[in-house]
Design an enzyme around this catalytic site. Structure first.
Site, PDB file in Angstrom:
ATOM      1  N   ASP A  91      44.963 -13.273 -20.143  1.00  0.00           N
ATOM      2  CA  ASP A  91      43.675 -13.336 -20.867  1.00  0.00           C
ATOM      3  C   ASP A  91      43.814 -13.679 -22.357  1.00  0.00           C
ATOM      4  O   ASP A  91      44.263 -12.853 -23.160  1.00  0.00           O
ATOM      5  CB  ASP A  91      42.923 -12.002 -20.753  1.00  0.00           C
ATOM      6  CG  ASP A  91      42.659 -11.572 -19.318  1.00  0.00           C
ATOM      7  OD1 ASP A  91      43.481 -11.893 -18.431  1.00  0.00           O
ATOM      8  OD2 ASP A  91      41.642 -10.895 -19.085  1.00  0.00           O
TER       9      ASP A  91
ATOM     10  N   GLU B 144      38.964 -15.860 -20.000  1.00  0.00           N
ATOM     11  CA  GLU B 144      37.658 -15.202 -19.915  1.00  0.00           C
ATOM     12  C   GLU B 144      37.243 -14.519 -21.214  1.00  0.00           C
ATOM     13  O   GLU B 144      36.081 -14.154 -21.365  1.00  0.00           O
ATOM     14  CB  GLU B 144      37.652 -14.179 -18.765  1.00  0.00           C
ATOM     15  CG  GLU B 144      38.505 -12.959 -19.047  1.00  0.00           C
ATOM     16  CD  GLU B 144      37.880 -11.647 -18.596  1.00  0.00           C
ATOM     17  OE1 GLU B 144      36.845 -11.674 -17.923  1.00  0.00           O
ATOM     18  OE2 GLU B 144      38.434 -10.597 -18.945  1.00  0.00           O
TER      19      GLU B 144
ATOM     20  N   ASN C 227      35.282 -11.212 -15.240  1.00  0.00           N
ATOM     21  CA  ASN C 227      33.979 -10.553 -15.360  1.00  0.00           C
ATOM     22  C   ASN C 227      33.153 -11.045 -16.546  1.00  0.00           C
ATOM     23  O   ASN C 227      31.942 -10.854 -16.575  1.00  0.00           O
ATOM     24  CB  ASN C 227      34.172  -9.028 -15.444  1.00  0.00           C
ATOM     25  CG  ASN C 227      35.162  -8.611 -16.499  1.00  0.00           C
ATOM     26  OD1 ASN C 227      36.305  -9.067 -16.514  1.00  0.00           O
ATOM     27  ND2 ASN C 227      34.743  -7.743 -17.396  1.00  0.00           N
ATOM     28  N   HIS C 228      33.776 -11.687 -17.534  1.00  0.00           N
ATOM     29  CA  HIS C 228      33.024 -12.179 -18.702  1.00  0.00           C
ATOM     30  C   HIS C 228      32.631 -13.654 -18.586  1.00  0.00           C
ATOM     31  O   HIS C 228      32.212 -14.259 -19.575  1.00  0.00           O
ATOM     32  CB  HIS C 228      33.840 -11.956 -19.976  1.00  0.00           C
ATOM     33  CG  HIS C 228      34.080 -10.516 -20.285  1.00  0.00           C
ATOM     34  ND1 HIS C 228      33.052  -9.589 -20.346  1.00  0.00           N
ATOM     35  CD2 HIS C 228      35.223  -9.824 -20.515  1.00  0.00           C
ATOM     36  CE1 HIS C 228      33.570  -8.394 -20.611  1.00  0.00           C
ATOM     37  NE2 HIS C 228      34.878  -8.507 -20.713  1.00  0.00           N
TER      38      HIS C 228
ATOM     39  N   HIS D 111      41.610 -10.738 -10.782  1.00  0.00           N
ATOM     40  CA  HIS D 111      41.099 -10.164 -12.021  1.00  0.00           C
ATOM     41  C   HIS D 111      40.510  -8.801 -11.685  1.00  0.00           C
ATOM     42  O   HIS D 111      39.397  -8.702 -11.157  1.00  0.00           O
ATOM     43  CB  HIS D 111      40.038 -11.121 -12.592  1.00  0.00           C
ATOM     44  CG  HIS D 111      39.715 -10.839 -14.018  1.00  0.00           C
ATOM     45  ND1 HIS D 111      40.541 -11.214 -15.053  1.00  0.00           N
ATOM     46  CD2 HIS D 111      38.664 -10.204 -14.583  1.00  0.00           C
ATOM     47  CE1 HIS D 111      40.001 -10.839 -16.201  1.00  0.00           C
ATOM     48  NE2 HIS D 111      38.870 -10.208 -15.939  1.00  0.00           N
TER      49      HIS D 111
HETATM   50 FE   FE2 Z   1      40.059 -10.028 -20.135  1.00  0.00          FE
HETATM   51 FE   FE2 Z   2      38.129  -9.014 -17.548  1.00  0.00          FE
END
Ligand code: FE2
Ligand code: FE2
Length: 262
Positions: free
Chosen positions: A12, A43, A71-72, A154
């Site tokens: 990330d 992300e 998730n983002h 993730h």
């Molecule tokens: Fe992240």
């Molecule tokens: Fe995440």
């Protein structure tokens, strides 16, 4: 055709500091490891949350082969159409079909075809379709079209990531975890030939709390009141793994690449 292939997977990327760290280290990493493919989870690339078309373009221009998300994914509206049109960027395959984007892609170099699959965990994450079943659907869709597959799971829970590693062992080249931003010490090739790590870690500021300025994160934890988070810029590191393979869908090695910004 058996051919030596290496894949650098970068954890990330967090904010401008994470992007600058990645781009500053990339030439030396290419020189040292000669990766055939570079895949980046981005992300958190835009100001610590989400990604924009401009940032995705910047990463592709730097020679990144594929981008995975999490998730983002949908934080910035301007990325929605981009996710539908740009093949090389993937959001979790177990998101709703109605959500923008797609969950896997194929990128090629010198006749080697790499499938990249993004999945979201089901434990302690936003609701998503069943990760294990969607992993199977993704592999079925890629069958016969790729020489290697990397799955980015993730997810928050270590148990779920370990379970997916075993579930896919012998069927994909690598299963790598992202999302927790903390690298784990369990990188190994499983008995069936799948390279595995529970979390690759993050490319961003180690001086914060998984990317956030530490005084702000600690204040929120201490007071249990809302605090406006900002991305830390302290002590940036790149966290990645280098996966090597010599026959289709089987890894020979996985090693961590943990480097402070130059
Ligand atoms: Fe992240
Ligand atoms: Fe995440």
């Amino acid at each position: 055709m058996n051919q030596l292939v290496s894949i650098l997977f970068v954890g990330d990327v967090v904010g401008g500091i994470g992007r600058r760290t990645l781009l500053a280290l990339l030439p030396a990493l290419r020189e040292r490891h000669r990766p055939d493919f570079v895949v980046v989870n981005a992300e958190n690339a835009a100001g610590g949350i989400g990604i924009t078309p401009k940032i995705a373009d910047e990463l592709f221009s730097a020679g990144i082969d594929a981008i995975t998300l999490g998730n983002h994914t949908y934080r910035h509206r301007e990325i929605y159409a981009y996710l539908d049109h740009e093949d090389r960027i993937v959001r979790p395959a177990n998101f709703l079909p109605s959500q923008p984007g797609h969950g896997w892609c194929v990128v090629s170099h010198d006749a080697v075809r790499l499938g990249v699959v993004s999945l979201s965990g089901n434990l302690f994450m936003d609701p998503a379709g069943p990760a294990f079943a969607r992993a199977e659907s993704a592999l079925a869709a890629l069958e016969g079209k790729v020489d290697h597959v990397v799955v980015d799971i993730h997810a928050e829970a270590t148990s779920e990531k370990v379970g997916l590693g075993w579930f896919l062992d012998g069927r994909v080249t690598a299963v790598v975890g992202t999302h927790t931003h903390v690298p784990t010490a369990d990188a190994r090739v499983l008995p069936g030939g799948t390279a595995y790590i529970t979390d690759v870690g993050m490319t961003g500021p180690r001086g914060g709390v998984i990317g956030v300025k530490r005084e702000l994160a600690v204040e929120a934890m201490l007071t249990r009141m809302p605090v406006r988070f900002e991305t830390s810029t302290e002590d940036p590191w790149l966290n990645a793994v280098l996966i090597t393979a010599s026959e289709p869908m089987r890894a020979t090695a996985i090693e961590q690449v943990l480097e402070p910004a130059p």
